[in-house]
Design an enzyme around this catalytic site. Structure first.
Site, PDB file in Angstrom:
ATOM      1  N   HIS A 361       0.798  -1.236   0.000  1.00 49.84           N
ATOM      2  CA  HIS A 361       0.000   0.000   0.000  1.00 49.84           C
ATOM      3  C   HIS A 361       0.826   1.279   0.000  1.00 49.84           C
ATOM      4  O   HIS A 361       0.253   2.366   0.097  1.00 49.84           O
ATOM      5  CB  HIS A 361      -0.926   0.054   1.218  1.00 49.84           C
ATOM      6  CG  HIS A 361      -1.970  -1.005   1.230  1.00 49.84           C
ATOM      7  ND1 HIS A 361      -3.212  -0.827   0.676  1.00 49.84           N
ATOM      8  CD2 HIS A 361      -1.952  -2.260   1.720  1.00 49.84           C
ATOM      9  CE1 HIS A 361      -3.923  -1.935   0.847  1.00 49.84           C
ATOM     10  NE2 HIS A 361      -3.181  -2.824   1.469  1.00 49.84           N
ATOM     11  N   LYS A 552      -8.340  14.060   4.469  1.00 51.32           N
ATOM     12  CA  LYS A 552      -7.483  12.863   4.452  1.00 51.32           C
ATOM     13  C   LYS A 552      -6.433  13.045   5.528  1.00 51.32           C
ATOM     14  O   LYS A 552      -6.328  14.119   6.104  1.00 51.32           O
ATOM     15  CB  LYS A 552      -6.819  12.694   3.080  1.00 51.32           C
ATOM     16  CG  LYS A 552      -6.116  13.963   2.576  1.00 51.32           C
ATOM     17  CD  LYS A 552      -5.567  13.808   1.169  1.00 51.32           C
ATOM     18  CE  LYS A 552      -6.598  13.959   0.081  1.00 51.32           C
ATOM     19  NZ  LYS A 552      -6.695  12.840  -0.823  1.00 51.32           N
ATOM     20  N   ARG A 553      -5.632  11.992   5.790  1.00 49.83           N
ATOM     21  CA  ARG A 553      -4.527  12.176   6.722  1.00 49.83           C
ATOM     22  C   ARG A 553      -3.657  13.352   6.271  1.00 49.83           C
ATOM     23  O   ARG A 553      -3.512  13.612   5.072  1.00 49.83           O
ATOM     24  CB  ARG A 553      -3.677  10.899   6.796  1.00 49.83           C
ATOM     25  CG  ARG A 553      -4.301   9.811   7.636  1.00 49.83           C
ATOM     26  CD  ARG A 553      -4.537  10.276   9.062  1.00 49.83           C
ATOM     27  NE  ARG A 553      -3.321  10.286   9.829  1.00 49.83           N
ATOM     28  CZ  ARG A 553      -2.989   9.360  10.733  1.00 49.83           C
ATOM     29  NH1 ARG A 553      -3.809   8.368  11.008  1.00 49.83           N
ATOM     30  NH2 ARG A 553      -1.858   9.443  11.384  1.00 49.83           N
ATOM     31  N   LYS A 558       0.732  14.491   0.472  1.00 53.11           N
ATOM     32  CA  LYS A 558      -0.650  14.759   0.046  1.00 53.11           C
ATOM     33  C   LYS A 558      -0.876  16.241  -0.244  1.00 53.11           C
ATOM     34  O   LYS A 558      -1.884  16.624  -0.819  1.00 53.11           O
ATOM     35  CB  LYS A 558      -1.630  14.263   1.110  1.00 53.11           C
ATOM     36  CG  LYS A 558      -1.619  12.735   1.286  1.00 53.11           C
ATOM     37  CD  LYS A 558      -2.547  12.300   2.414  1.00 53.11           C
ATOM     38  CE  LYS A 558      -2.440  10.823   2.749  1.00 53.11           C
ATOM     39  NZ  LYS A 558      -3.170   9.943   1.801  1.00 53.11           N
ATOM     40  N   THR A 660      -8.614   6.458  -2.002  1.00 54.88           N
ATOM     41  CA  THR A 660      -9.969   5.902  -2.104  1.00 54.88           C
ATOM     42  C   THR A 660     -10.996   7.003  -1.843  1.00 54.88           C
ATOM     43  O   THR A 660     -12.121   6.924  -2.323  1.00 54.88           O
ATOM     44  CB  THR A 660     -10.176   4.738  -1.108  1.00 54.88           C
ATOM     45  OG1 THR A 660      -9.639   5.122   0.158  1.00 54.88           O
ATOM     46  CG2 THR A 660      -9.485   3.484  -1.597  1.00 54.88           C
ATOM     47  N   LYS A 664     -14.828   8.155  -3.568  1.00 56.82           N
ATOM     48  CA  LYS A 664     -16.059   8.476  -2.830  1.00 56.82           C
ATOM     49  C   LYS A 664     -16.645   9.796  -3.309  1.00 56.82           C
ATOM     50  O   LYS A 664     -17.859   9.926  -3.497  1.00 56.82           O
ATOM     51  CB  LYS A 664     -15.767   8.522  -1.321  1.00 56.82           C
ATOM     52  CG  LYS A 664     -15.347   7.160  -0.769  1.00 56.82           C
ATOM     53  CD  LYS A 664     -14.686   7.231   0.613  1.00 56.82           C
ATOM     54  CE  LYS A 664     -13.982   5.900   0.919  1.00 56.82           C
ATOM     55  NZ  LYS A 664     -13.086   5.977   2.086  1.00 56.82           N
TER      56      LYS A 664
HETATM   57  C1  26V Z   1       1.918   2.363   7.307  1.00 55.36           C
HETATM   58  C2  26V Z   1       2.632   2.272   8.419  1.00 55.36           C
HETATM   59  C3  26V Z   1       4.042   2.379   8.247  1.00 55.36           C
HETATM   60  C4  26V Z   1       4.735   2.372   9.481  1.00 55.36           C
HETATM   61  C5  26V Z   1       4.094   1.533  10.546  1.00 55.36           C
HETATM   62  C6  26V Z   1       2.738   1.948  10.829  1.00 55.36           C
HETATM   63  C7  26V Z   1       1.997   2.049   9.617  1.00 55.36           C
HETATM   64  C8  26V Z   1       0.644   1.929   9.670  1.00 55.36           C
HETATM   65  C9  26V Z   1      -0.065   2.024   8.544  1.00 55.36           C
HETATM   66  C10 26V Z   1       0.587   2.243   7.380  1.00 55.36           C
HETATM   67  C11 26V Z   1      -0.214   2.318   6.191  1.00 55.36           C
HETATM   68  C12 26V Z   1       0.376   3.209   5.203  1.00 55.36           C
HETATM   69  C13 26V Z   1      -0.049   2.737   3.975  1.00 55.36           C
HETATM   70  C14 26V Z   1      -1.407   3.233   3.616  1.00 55.36           C
HETATM   71  O1  26V Z   1      -2.326   3.521   4.374  1.00 55.36           O
HETATM   72  N1  26V Z   1      -1.531   3.326   2.379  1.00 55.36           N
HETATM   73  C15 26V Z   1      -2.720   3.807   1.771  1.00 55.36           C
HETATM   74  O2  26V Z   1      -3.446   2.667   1.358  1.00 55.36           O
HETATM   75  C16 26V Z   1      -4.637   3.029   0.716  1.00 55.36           C
HETATM   76  C17 26V Z   1      -5.390   1.745   0.429  1.00 55.36           C
HETATM   77  O3  26V Z   1      -4.686   0.981  -0.491  1.00 55.36           O
HETATM   78  C18 26V Z   1      -4.327   3.818  -0.529  1.00 55.36           C
HETATM   79  O4  26V Z   1      -5.527   4.218  -1.121  1.00 55.36           O
HETATM   80  C19 26V Z   1      -3.502   5.058  -0.190  1.00 55.36           C
HETATM   81  O5  26V Z   1      -3.095   5.719  -1.364  1.00 55.36           O
HETATM   82  C20 26V Z   1      -2.290   4.651   0.592  1.00 55.36           C
HETATM   83  O6  26V Z   1      -1.598   5.784   1.068  1.00 55.36           O
END
Ligand code: 26V
Length: 812
Positions: A361, A552-553, A558, A660, A664
């Site tokens: 992701h 968004k975050r 972003k 995503t 929406k």
């Molecule tokens: C990443 C990390 C990295 C360090 C440890 C903690 C942690 C927790 C969560 C994440 C997730 C980051 C990746 C993420 O959320 N990606 C998003 O995924 C979405 C669904 O596929 C996508 O639409 C977004 O573009 C993408 O940023």
């Protein structure tokens, strides 16, 4: 219960029965009578009553899968960002009107009690919300599936703004209990940590952990569309084996007696509220192993119970890893297969690879997980040995391939040897899976070219694309009943069962009376949102202004900062040329920043400082308003998205894996202003170039510019509008109380501009002026908005799940 309209009760009407069932639940389950009941009691009584039907369908679903000997899908995710469930369940079971009427007959407003249900916020952002959409689609497509995760006691923090600064407050979604969940004490597993590994002379390996906790299953039903199927979301709770060490307790050492319990409970206490950089903390690795181990044990136990032979696991189970957070499950399954089921390493490896799939992701290097080798080895000594064994095999295979040199071997290795040695979770997930997928076409291509280039050369058939999707039940039918009703009038109900049928709407884009009704729905949603913002923030908005939304975050890639700098430039323009025919604009921002991400928090403060100044300036009046809406979450998104005219999807090209939220908004008739990044590219392909505002550098151009030593100064000094805005912010125009507050942030644009804000600014501003012009042409805007809705059906998560099911899991 049946689908019924809100008509007057008659002798044949089931409503009085439903109302008395709710009252009965209230009295006998909650212990309150109708006079004493408070809103939370009504909420619980309504959920518990509805639950009876859900449970029956749930059991039927489980039995049917068992009887058919069906292959099951297991979705392992450290995050499930579910939001509220009552409206979702009512709507998917088609009981909305009926329950609303029954409650009304009791003097209770359904909408009001829906509004007090806490969000299940067990996720950070896109990755967690995707998992929730997938669970809903799996049930809607009638696929037997389990989600596995952690039952965090405290989910994503609540955000408060103190003088414009983000303050994090603990979240407590379980405060009033959780009527949706069922604890399964019989489904409990031993999860060990640390200790030693010994081997007998015959090669039998034995791991004796020094510490252990019990994982207890807590199940929540996931109701599919029309209640066709109900699947299980199984979240693990950690418990100490010996909750109170009685000997210590009796000896008067109360703290010592409870210490083990505390330590165990800490494991599932809190969600790590960070999606930008790995916490790198031992507790996080413990969480990952805890839930991976419990889930794999549960999957293996179920397989053996139903099918008896561990060797048939890949025929009956497909396990999908949502990012690398559960990657240790690869080593855990290997451990069970070799140490307990006594398969050879080779056979175990074949089974493991045939069972797992891995979804990536993010390509951001700082977000790729790796664990210091000493920590991994201390906590999981047996898994460390298994990782070494997998690695030896992997590197042996790699060394036989032409064109894989020493550098490629170093990149493929499960162990990062540059600096302190680390275990690379993405490489482990890649090696242990038969399928590795990206989440949008561009992202998948970049995976092949960048982080996974060498693994891709070694296994060229493994990487594939599955463009993300969203569930149209929550993100259209439930959050936008006005638009849904209008669509039904125009094209009938078919689109509710198959979002691809929304294409039938396309001809209505040219129907002016339809467009008028479409615009009235949007306006009414904007009025509703304006009321919310007035009540919660005290800010008055003009519902006829264009509602321009970036939610968004908060993350530098972003580029919320780009939106803010452009707002400042627009403000300057309006003040300098008040006589021009400006399109009134409301700029809405919302989102949380990781608590340790200082730049992101400063961006929030800047949005608030800019809003304060602009909103108080009589010279701009209603021509421009800016608001940062606090505490962004799923429920707030459901309020804002139906009211948006313009969707901001302006990440630096190549950095947003998919997005995503972009889907929406477009599904709800907003037009997108965006870069050629993530799924924006595919949205453009579906809605057509004339119905989206694309601007800025492409991913290739961003890469070239970075390689060429680009600095922001080169463009800022050549763009009067940008320079004025940046210099105003830098010199304290928006922060008179602390004039240097944003100096460093603005200096960064001059000196580096890694995220290409300056490079894209002029193109962005020009695209915004095109937006203004088009919004002024009601017919043109309305036509494009309708075409967006008509062409967004492809982005249903039903389509995405269908692709996973056919191409990765082999269950359709
Ligand atoms: C990443 C990390 C990295 C360090 C440890 C903690 C942690 C927790 C969560 C994440 C997730 C980051 C990746 C993420 O959320 N990606 C998003 O995924 C979405 C669904 O596929 C996508 O639409 C977004 O573009 C993408 O940023």
């Amino acid at each position: 219960m049946t689908d019924s309209q809100a008509a007057a009760p008659t002798a044949l009407d089931p409503r009085p029965a439903l109302a008395s069932a709710i009252v009965d639940t209230l009295v006998h389950r909650i212990g309150k009578d109708a006079q004493a009941a408070r809103p939370h009691d009504w909420l619980a009584a309504t959920i518990l009553t509805l639950r009876n039907e859900i449970i029956e369908r749930w059991m039927e679903s489980t039995k049917a899968a068992h009887a058919a000997g069906a292959k099951r899908v297991y979705y392992l995710s450290l995050e499930f960002l579910i939001g509220r469930l009552l409206r979702d369940a009512l709507s998917n079971l088609r009981h909305n009107d009926e329950v609303a009427a029954a409650l009304a007959s009791l003097g209770v407003d359904l909408a009001a009690i829906e509004e007090i249900e806490p969000d299940a916020a067990l996720g950070n952002g896109g990755l967690g919300r995707l998992a929730a959409c997938f669970m809903e689609s799996l049930a809607s497509l009638d696929l037997p599936a389990y989600g596995y995760g952690i039952r965090y006691v405290n989910g994503m923090f609540r955000q408060r703004l103190d003088d414009g600064w983000q303050v994090e407050l603990p979240e407590n979604w379980l405060a009033h209990g959780n009527p949706w969940e069922f604890e399964r004490r019989e489904s409990a597993y031993f999860v060990g940590f640390g200790g030693e590994v010994t081997a007998t002379t015959s090669g039998q390996v034995h791991w004796s952990p020094i510490e252990a906790v019990e994982a207890v299953a807590v199940d929540t039903p996931m109701v599919g569309w029309r209640g066709k199927r109900v699947n299980t979301l199984r979240l693990w709770n950690a418990r100490a084996f010996d909750p109170i060490k009685l000997d210590r307790f009796n000896a008067g050492d109360f703290e010592g007696a409870l210490a083990g319990q505390m330590r165990a409970e800490t494991l599932t206490r809190v969600l790590y509220p960070n999606d930008s950089t790995p916490a790198g903390q031992e507790l996080r690795l413990r969480q990952e192993y805890f839930f991976s181990s419990a889930s794999i044990q549960d999957i293996v136990r179920r397989h053996l119970q139903y099918f008896g032979d561990i060797r048939t696991l890949p025929e009956k189970a497909a396990i999908q890893l949502n990012d690398t957070h559960p990657a240790v499950a690869v080593a855990e399954l290997m451990r069970l297969l070799t140490d307990f089921h006594e398969l050879s390493f080779d056979e175990a490896w074949e089974i493991t690879r045939a069972t797992f799939g891995y979804t990536n992701h993010t390509l951001l290097p700082e977000a790729l997980e790796s664990w210091p080798l000493p920590l991994f080895e201390r906590l999981l000594p047996r898994h460390m040995q298994i990782v070494y064994a997998i690695n030896a095999r992997l590197l042996r295979e790699a060394s036989k391939v032409d064109g894989i040199d020493g550098n490629a071997i170093a990149a493929i290795s499960l162990i990062d040897e540059g600096g302190e040695r680390r275990v690379r979770m993405a490489n482990l997930a890649f090696a242990g899976s038969h399928s590795v997928n990206g989440v949008a076409a561009l992202h998948t291509e970049l995976m092949k070219k960048t982080v996974f280039a060498d693994l891709h050369r070694l296994y060229p058939d493994r990487i594939n694309n599955k463009t993300n999707g969203i569930t149209p039940r929550r993100w259209l039918q439930q959050c936008n009943p006005g638009l849904t009703g209008l669509l039904v009038e125009a094209i009938g109900e078919d689109f509710k069962d198959d979002a691809a049928r929304l294409t039938a709407l396309a001809p209505f884009a040219n129907d002016s009376s339809f467009r008028e009704r479409f615009a009235m729905v949007k306006r009414s949603n904007k009025v509703t949102l304006s009321t919310y913002i007035k009540d919660s923030m005290g800010l008055t908005l003009d519902p006829d202004a264009i509602f321009d939304v970036q939610i968004k975050r908060i993350h530098e890639y972003k580029r919320q900062l780009l939106g803010i700098v452009e707002a400042v430039a627009l403000y300057d323009q309006i003040r300098s040329h008040p006589e021009r025919n400006w399109t009134p604009r409301v700029k809405l921002f919302a989102g949380k920043a990781a608590s340790s991400y200082h730049t992101a928090k400063l961006v929030i403060k800047l949005a608030n400082d800019v809003a304060k100044r602009i909103n108080a300036d009589p010279a701009v009046g209603d021509l421009l308003k800016v608001a940062f809406v606090p505490n962004y979450n799923v429920s707030l998104a459901e309020k804002i998205i139906p009211a948006a005219d313009l969707s901001e999807q302006i990440s630096t090209a190549g950095m947003e894996a998919s997005g995503t939220g972009n889907m929406k908004f477009a599904l709800n008739g907003a037009l997108t202003i965006g870069t050629l990044d993530g799924a924006n590219i595919e949205i453009k392909d579906h809605v057509g170039d004339d119905n989206i505002f694309i601007f800025g550098l492409t991913a290739d151009e961003v890469a070239e510019k970075r390689a060429s030593g680009y600095r922001g100064r080169q463009v800022i000094e050549g763009s009067r509008e940008l320079a004025q805005a940046v210099n105003a912010i830098a010199s304290g125009v928006f922060s008179p109380d602390d004039p240097d507050r944003y100096k460093g942030l603005m200096d960064g644009l001059y000196e580096h501009d890694w995220f290409m804000l300056a490079a894209d600014f002029d193109a962005y501003a020009a695209a915004q002026r095109e937006v203004d012009a088009k919004f002024g042409d009601t017919a043109a805007w309305g036509r494009s908005a309708v075409i967006n809705v008509a062409n967004m059906g492809w982005f249903s998560s039903d389509r995405t799940i269908g692709e996973y099911a056919k191409q990765i899991w082999g269950v359709m």
